[in-house]
Design an enzyme around this catalytic site. Structure first.
Site, PDB file in Angstrom:
ATOM      1  N   ASP A 157      -3.097  18.711 -15.120  1.00 49.68           N
ATOM      2  CA  ASP A 157      -4.400  17.591 -15.398  1.00 49.68           C
ATOM      3  C   ASP A 157      -3.527  17.468 -17.285  1.00 49.68           C
ATOM      4  O   ASP A 157      -4.289  18.251 -18.168  1.00 49.68           O
ATOM      5  CB  ASP A 157      -5.547  16.847 -16.291  1.00 49.68           C
ATOM      6  CG  ASP A 157      -5.906  15.416 -16.106  1.00 49.68           C
ATOM      7  OD1 ASP A 157      -5.322  15.131 -16.631  1.00 49.68           O
ATOM      8  OD2 ASP A 157      -6.760  15.300 -15.569  1.00 49.68           O
ATOM      9  N   LYS A 192      -5.784   6.373 -20.136  1.00 52.93           N
ATOM     10  CA  LYS A 192      -5.643   6.527 -21.689  1.00 52.93           C
ATOM     11  C   LYS A 192      -4.775   6.341 -22.830  1.00 52.93           C
ATOM     12  O   LYS A 192      -3.818   5.088 -22.144  1.00 52.93           O
ATOM     13  CB  LYS A 192      -5.955   8.365 -21.311  1.00 52.93           C
ATOM     14  CG  LYS A 192      -7.183   8.817 -20.545  1.00 52.93           C
ATOM     15  CD  LYS A 192      -8.024   7.545 -20.667  1.00 52.93           C
ATOM     16  CE  LYS A 192      -9.316   8.215 -19.922  1.00 52.93           C
ATOM     17  NZ  LYS A 192     -10.316   7.468 -18.824  1.00 52.93           N
ATOM     18  N   ARG A 214       0.664  -1.336  -0.329  1.00 51.15           N
ATOM     19  CA  ARG A 214       0.108  -0.024   0.146  1.00 51.15           C
ATOM     20  C   ARG A 214       1.296   1.084   0.340  1.00 51.15           C
ATOM     21  O   ARG A 214       0.508   2.756  -0.388  1.00 51.15           O
ATOM     22  CB  ARG A 214      -0.938  -0.251   0.863  1.00 51.15           C
ATOM     23  CG  ARG A 214      -1.936   1.575   1.138  1.00 51.15           C
ATOM     24  CD  ARG A 214      -3.490   1.085   1.909  1.00 51.15           C
ATOM     25  NE  ARG A 214      -3.585   0.048   3.371  1.00 51.15           N
ATOM     26  CZ  ARG A 214      -2.439   1.110   4.461  1.00 51.15           C
ATOM     27  NH1 ARG A 214      -2.198   2.006   4.627  1.00 51.15           N
ATOM     28  NH2 ARG A 214      -2.818   0.298   5.563  1.00 51.15           N
ATOM     29  N   TYR A 218     -12.748  17.244 -17.122  1.00 51.07           N
ATOM     30  CA  TYR A 218     -13.371  16.099 -17.000  1.00 51.07           C
ATOM     31  C   TYR A 218     -14.485  16.160 -15.726  1.00 51.07           C
ATOM     32  O   TYR A 218     -14.668  16.608 -14.944  1.00 51.07           O
ATOM     33  CB  TYR A 218     -12.419  14.991 -16.472  1.00 51.07           C
ATOM     34  CG  TYR A 218     -12.908  13.331 -16.461  1.00 51.07           C
ATOM     35  CD1 TYR A 218     -13.966  13.227 -17.226  1.00 51.07           C
ATOM     36  CD2 TYR A 218     -12.795  12.653 -15.371  1.00 51.07           C
ATOM     37  CE1 TYR A 218     -14.199  11.526 -17.522  1.00 51.07           C
ATOM     38  CE2 TYR A 218     -13.610  11.858 -15.046  1.00 51.07           C
ATOM     39  CZ  TYR A 218     -14.144  11.280 -15.436  1.00 51.07           C
ATOM     40  OH  TYR A 218     -14.663   9.968 -16.127  1.00 51.07           O
TER      41      TYR A 218
HETATM   42  N1  LCS Z   1      -8.905  13.493 -15.825  1.00 51.68           N
HETATM   43  C1  LCS Z   1      -9.210  13.593 -17.602  1.00 51.68           C
HETATM   44  C2  LCS Z   1      -8.695  14.668 -18.302  1.00 51.68           C
HETATM   45  C3  LCS Z   1      -9.650  12.197 -18.014  1.00 51.68           C
HETATM   46  O1  LCS Z   1     -10.882  12.587 -19.090  1.00 51.68           O
HETATM   47  C4  LCS Z   1     -10.293  11.349 -16.355  1.00 51.68           C
HETATM   48  C5  LCS Z   1     -11.063   9.929 -17.248  1.00 51.68           C
HETATM   49  C6  LCS Z   1      -9.822  11.480 -15.629  1.00 51.68           C
HETATM   50  C7  LCS Z   1      -8.909  12.656 -15.258  1.00 51.68           C
HETATM   51  C8  LCS Z   1     -10.140  10.096 -14.564  1.00 51.68           C
HETATM   52  O2  LCS Z   1      -9.375   8.875 -15.229  1.00 51.68           O
HETATM   53  P1  LCS Z   1      -9.675   7.327 -14.680  1.00 51.68           P
HETATM   54  O3  LCS Z   1     -10.053   8.290 -12.715  1.00 51.68           O
HETATM   55  O4  LCS Z   1     -10.840   6.810 -15.276  1.00 51.68           O
HETATM   56  O5  LCS Z   1      -8.082   6.705 -14.636  1.00 51.68           O
HETATM   57  N2  LCS Z   1     -11.684  10.209 -18.709  1.00 51.68           N
HETATM   58  C9  LCS Z   1     -12.662   9.630 -18.876  1.00 51.68           C
HETATM   59  C10 LCS Z   1     -13.805  10.340 -19.817  1.00 51.68           C
HETATM   60  O6  LCS Z   1     -13.432  11.117 -21.111  1.00 51.68           O
HETATM   61  N3  LCS Z   1     -14.522   9.162 -20.492  1.00 51.68           N
HETATM   62  O7  LCS Z   1     -14.367   7.731 -19.565  1.00 51.68           O
HETATM   63  C11 LCS Z   1     -13.267   8.487 -18.614  1.00 51.68           C
END
Ligand code: LCS
Length: 403
Positions: A193, A218, A69, A122
């Site tokens: 981000d 991503k 952890r 987001y």
């Molecule tokens: N930041 C951005 C710019 C994102 O597009 C997403 C997820 C996150 C953070 C969060 O990341 P995760 O916790 O999912 O790894 N974006 C998504 C989207 O546009 N569609 O599904 C997830």
């Protein structure tokens, strides 16, 4: 017994090209018995040499593993790779992008503090910031395309300027250098981000930001087979986050997730080259199409912040947003694609489309959506690495079904 001492650690040189770094970053032959691919350490706990050293490791006073952890050798290899790619001092990996964002913000903020963030980001990040209000953390959402809006929003208790550039799903940009400079003059921390751009196209730390976060789900992973996040920044920030926050919150990735992300990183530069060039061609096609009202892509001269994109990005990424009219037309389009896949998420090798008003931003009230530029007919296209002519043919046939 293997001769580990045969291998010496070869630190990455700052001058090496990004392509070279992606292939070698995080590989430590001296640590991993000469393994070219980092081993997956599926261990939850690690033996202490003795009580005294065990106590020091447990308290973070000396380096060592004791419980996954806190850290794990596979996670550490991934963190070393991300530190190299983002030109940071240190990194900490998480179980998702949202875990990275919530952890860094809670490292910087406590109740009574204030944060400024873009109104167009987001949806779950906006949701998190709204939730912060219930913890008595004040939040101001601004039109982040104007750096002056950050300056105007400063209060006595402002501790963080948050940016997402390009923003999801509108592809609006923040001037990272200018906003970071305003922050520095006012002793405010900046978090960017960088998920859409990736370190291949943009390095926020080089532009003066204090911290970078990614959803590794991503482009870093790249194959739609993992959920992960990462924070890159100073050693002080990362260690504070690891020991004071995430040790308690527990949003750690599995060793297998870390290994998948490491494998993804090896082809990041190659994939991004193709994502960039395919997206540029697809954006040009869409802009010329009579059924498309508007295309948002930082690489197009018609993008309102194209000059800024040229200044702070070395490539424009694989994400495009375009407007086909209204909800009916948006749904018709996404229901008609044949090669492209109707799915949320992004940054995969295959092309994904989604209708923001029905999907990722359905939870955002219509008036806030519109204020942020998320119009009813907005389609978000995550351009994959397939042959671009095949992608364009599919876009063309899906557009032809709209009447
Ligand atoms: N930041 C951005 C710019 C994102 O597009 C997403 C997820 C996150 C953070 C969060 O990341 P995760 O916790 O999912 O790894 N974006 C998504 C989207 O546009 N569609 O599904 C997830």
């Amino acid at each position: 017994m293997y001769l580990d001492s045969f291998f010496t650690f070869r630190p990455m040189k700052k001058t090496q090209s990004f392509h070279t770094k992606t292939v070698h970053a995080g590989v430590d032959l001296s640590k991993d018995h000469g393994a070219i691919s980092s081993p997956i350490f599926n261990a939850s706990t690690f033996a202490f040499p003795d009580a005294e050293q065990g106590s020091a490791i447990h308290e973070g006073e000396i380096a060592g593993y004791f419980y996954s952890r806190i850290n794990n050798p596979t996670q550490e290899s991934l963190e070393a790779a991300m530190t190299t790619l983002e030109n940071g001092e240190a990194s900490i990996a998480f179980s998702s992008g949202m875990a990275a964002i919530s952890n860094v913000l809670l490292t910087y903020l406590k109740s009574g503090d204030h944060l400024v963030a873009p109104e167009s980001i987001y949806a779950s990040t906006s949701g998190l910031l709204d939730y912060f209000k219930s913890l008595e953390i004040e939040v101001t959402f601004v039109d982040a395309t104007e750096q002056e809006n950050y300056k105007r929003a400063i209060r006595k208790n402002t501790k963080v300027f948050y940016m997402e550039s390009p923003g999801n799903p509108t592809l609006k940009l923040c001037d990272i250098e200018a906003i970071s400079s305003i922050a520095k003059n006012n002793k405010i921390n900046t978090v960017v981000d960088n998920t859409f751009a990736t370190p291949y196209n943009q390095n926020p730390l080089n532009l003066g930001a204090d911290a970078v976060v990614h959803s590794m789900t991503k482009y870093i992973g790249g194959h739609a087979d993992l959920l992960g996040g990462v924070l890159v920044g100073s050693k002080e920030l990362v260690e504070k986050c690891r020991w004071n926050i995430n040790k308690l919150f527990g949003g750690v990735p599995s060793a297998f997730t870390c290994w998948l992300a490491l494998r993804g990183i090896k082809t990041l530069a190659l994939r991004m080259e193709k994502h960039n060039s395919n997206a540029m061609e697809a954006a040009n096609f869409l802009e010329a199409h009579p059924k498309v009202k508007k295309v948002h892509y930082p690489g197009l001269p018609s993008h309102a912040q194209h000059d800024l994109a040229e200044k702070q990005m070395s490539g424009f990424g694989g994400m495009i947003a375009f407007d086909v009219g209204g909800v009916k037309e948006g749904r018709q389009f996404v229901n008609s694609v044949q090669l492209c896949t109707l799915a949320v998420s992004l940054g995969d090798v295959s092309t994904l489309v989604q209708h923001s008003a029905s999907m990722t931003h359905a939870s955002v009230p219509k008036e806030l959506r519109e204020k942020a530029g998320i119009t009813d007919g907005l389609i978000r296209l995550s351009v994959g690495i397939e042959n671009v002519d095949d992608i364009i043919k599919d876009l063309e046939q899906a557009l032809s079904t709209i009447n």
